[in-house]
Design a protein around this motif. Structure first.
Motif, PDB file in Angstrom:
ATOM      1  N   TYR A  32      46.011  44.747  37.237  1.00 48.36           N
ATOM      2  CA  TYR A  32      46.493  43.767  38.213  1.00 48.36           C
ATOM      3  C   TYR A  32      47.906  44.180  38.596  1.00 48.36           C
ATOM      4  N   LYS A  36      48.989  44.563  46.009  1.00 52.10           N
ATOM      5  CA  LYS A  36      47.642  45.052  45.715  1.00 52.10           C
ATOM      6  C   LYS A  36      47.461  46.545  46.024  1.00 52.10           C
ATOM      7  N   GLU A  39      47.305  49.195  43.328  1.00 55.72           N
ATOM      8  CA  GLU A  39      46.151  49.272  42.409  1.00 55.72           C
ATOM      9  C   GLU A  39      45.225  50.434  42.767  1.00 55.72           C
ATOM     10  N   LYS A  43      42.402  52.527  40.610  1.00 51.84           N
ATOM     11  CA  LYS A  43      40.998  52.318  40.965  1.00 51.84           C
ATOM     12  C   LYS A  43      40.324  53.687  41.113  1.00 51.84           C
ATOM     13  N   ILE A  49      39.541  46.092  38.847  1.00 49.34           N
ATOM     14  CA  ILE A  49      40.665  45.312  39.397  1.00 49.34           C
ATOM     15  C   ILE A  49      40.450  43.834  39.069  1.00 49.34           C
ATOM     16  N   ALA A  50      41.523  43.135  38.740  1.00 46.03           N
ATOM     17  CA  ALA A  50      41.449  41.672  38.571  1.00 46.03           C
ATOM     18  C   ALA A  50      42.279  41.009  39.661  1.00 46.03           C
ATOM     19  N   ALA A  51      41.835  39.827  40.087  1.00 42.88           N
ATOM     20  CA  ALA A  51      42.532  39.140  41.188  1.00 42.88           C
ATOM     21  C   ALA A  51      43.822  38.473  40.722  1.00 42.88           C
ATOM     22  N   THR A  52      43.846  38.036  39.450  1.00 40.91           N
ATOM     23  CA  THR A  52      45.047  37.350  38.926  1.00 40.91           C
ATOM     24  C   THR A  52      45.275  37.788  37.470  1.00 40.91           C
ATOM     25  N   GLU A  55      42.723  35.940  35.226  1.00 37.26           N
ATOM     26  CA  GLU A  55      41.369  36.522  35.225  1.00 37.26           C
ATOM     27  C   GLU A  55      41.331  37.769  34.340  1.00 37.26           C
ATOM     28  N   GLY A  81      47.726  31.314  38.729  1.00 42.03           N
ATOM     29  CA  GLY A  81      46.822  32.296  38.125  1.00 42.03           C
ATOM     30  C   GLY A  81      47.455  33.046  36.959  1.00 42.03           C
TER      31      GLY A  81
END
Ligand code: NAP
Length: 284
Positions: A32, A36, A39, A43, A49-52, A55, A81
């Motif tokens: 994270y 963004k 990332e 990747k 990948i996590a959104a927050t 998470e 988050g």
């Protein structure tokens, strides 16, 4: 293949090469980053990948954080988050950022209430050591919990040393960076004194690097001065951040005061450059 799932927060100058060491070691990595676009590199290396941050904590066994400062840590833990705003228990959260001992103590208590473990584990070394897994890591928190994650830390560092209770790793790191600021300003002043008296910078650096004071730091920063290359490995604004944190825990010495004043004066113009850009401030 290592079965421990590692969550990584903070893909800046240090976070990218450090997290890449874990992918190379075969760990499943979930990342994270606040911006963004940063990332993408991970990747492409195979990370999820996590959104927050929250998470990420739910999906991982161990979470490692490498962000700028106390404010960033507040955001990662308590913002929207954030890590403390989700249901997740039995995790180990390792904060490798250089932050205050006070915030580590506070967050360690909050993580405990949540059902998780917090360790502070800042690093000595810069981009080159991060890229080669040769960082020096200092740990504060529960020693038995550190032992459980030591193999992970040793993928990023050549040593991982337990220092003491929560915040002790941060305190050791601030002592080291205090000396780093002295070395930086000292190198700059020696080069300028020699130059003022007609000695070529290259000649002085050759003498310095071959004498008793020669060390990897002097070599790398001497080359930066020589090549007029101030692309940041460690930003000037971040050493200033660390000197302010050191002041907060009692740095009140002649050199401590002098370096703080010098880096404070340099920050508006040279803050985003490497810390050795302080030579340009002193030369002014
Ligand atoms: P950096 O390149 O500036 O990266 C900082 C990271 O922190 C970025 O991922 C940034 O996200 C994130 N961040 C900043 N504020 C945030 C916030 N409010 N919420 C969430 N994320 C936030 O810094 P770095 O050089 O990698 O340094 C990271 C840490 O390691 C610092 O504590 C530094 O003192 C320490 N350190 C650095 C070195 C070095 O040589 N560089 C060596 C040893 C230790 P965005 O991408 O969204 O901005």
């Amino acid at each position: 293949m290592n079965t421990t799932k590692i969550g990584w927060i903070g893909l800046g100058t240090m976070g990218v090469p450090m997290s890449q060491q874990l992918i190379k070691a075969g760990y499943t990595l979930i990342v994270y980053n606040r911006s963004k676009e940063k990332e993408e590199a991970l990747k492409n290396d195979g990370a999820e990948i996590a959104a927050t941050p929250g998470e990420l904590l739910q999906r991982a066994d161990v979470v490692i954080i490498m962000v700028t400062d106390d404010k960033a840590i507040e955001g990662v833990f308590s913002g929207d988050g954030g890590l403390l705003n989700v249901e997740a228990r039995g995790k180990v959260i390792i904060n490798m950022s250089t932050v205050s001992p006070a915030i580590s103590k506070k967050i360690a208590d909050l993580c405990k209430e949540q059902g998780n473990v917090y360790l502070d584990a800042p690093v000595s070394g810069s981009v080159k050591q991060a890229e080669t897994g040769q960082l020096v890591i200092m740990i504060g928190g529960d020693e038995a919990e550190f032992k459980k994650v030591e193999p992970i830390l040793l993928r990023m560092g050549k040593m991982a040393t337990y220092v003491g209770a929560s915040g002790a790793g941060n305190t050791a790191k601030l002592a080291i960076n205090t000396l780093l600021s002295f070395h930086t300003q000292g190198l700059a002043e020696a080069v300028l004194l020699a130059k003022k008296n007609g000695i070529e910078t290259e000649t002085l650096l050759t003498l310095l690097n071959n004498g008793a004071l020669g060390n990897p730091f002097m070599k790398i920063k001497g080359d930066a001065i020589l090549n007029n290359n101030f692309k940041p490995a460690f930003t000037l604004k971040n050493i200033l951040k660390d000197l302010k944190l050191a002041k907060d825990i009692g740095l009140d010495t002649p050199m401590g005061k002098t370096t703080l004043a010098t880096f404070e004066a340099a920050e508006p113009q040279f803050g985003d450059e490497d810390l050795i850009a302080v030579i340009k401030q002193i030369e002014k």
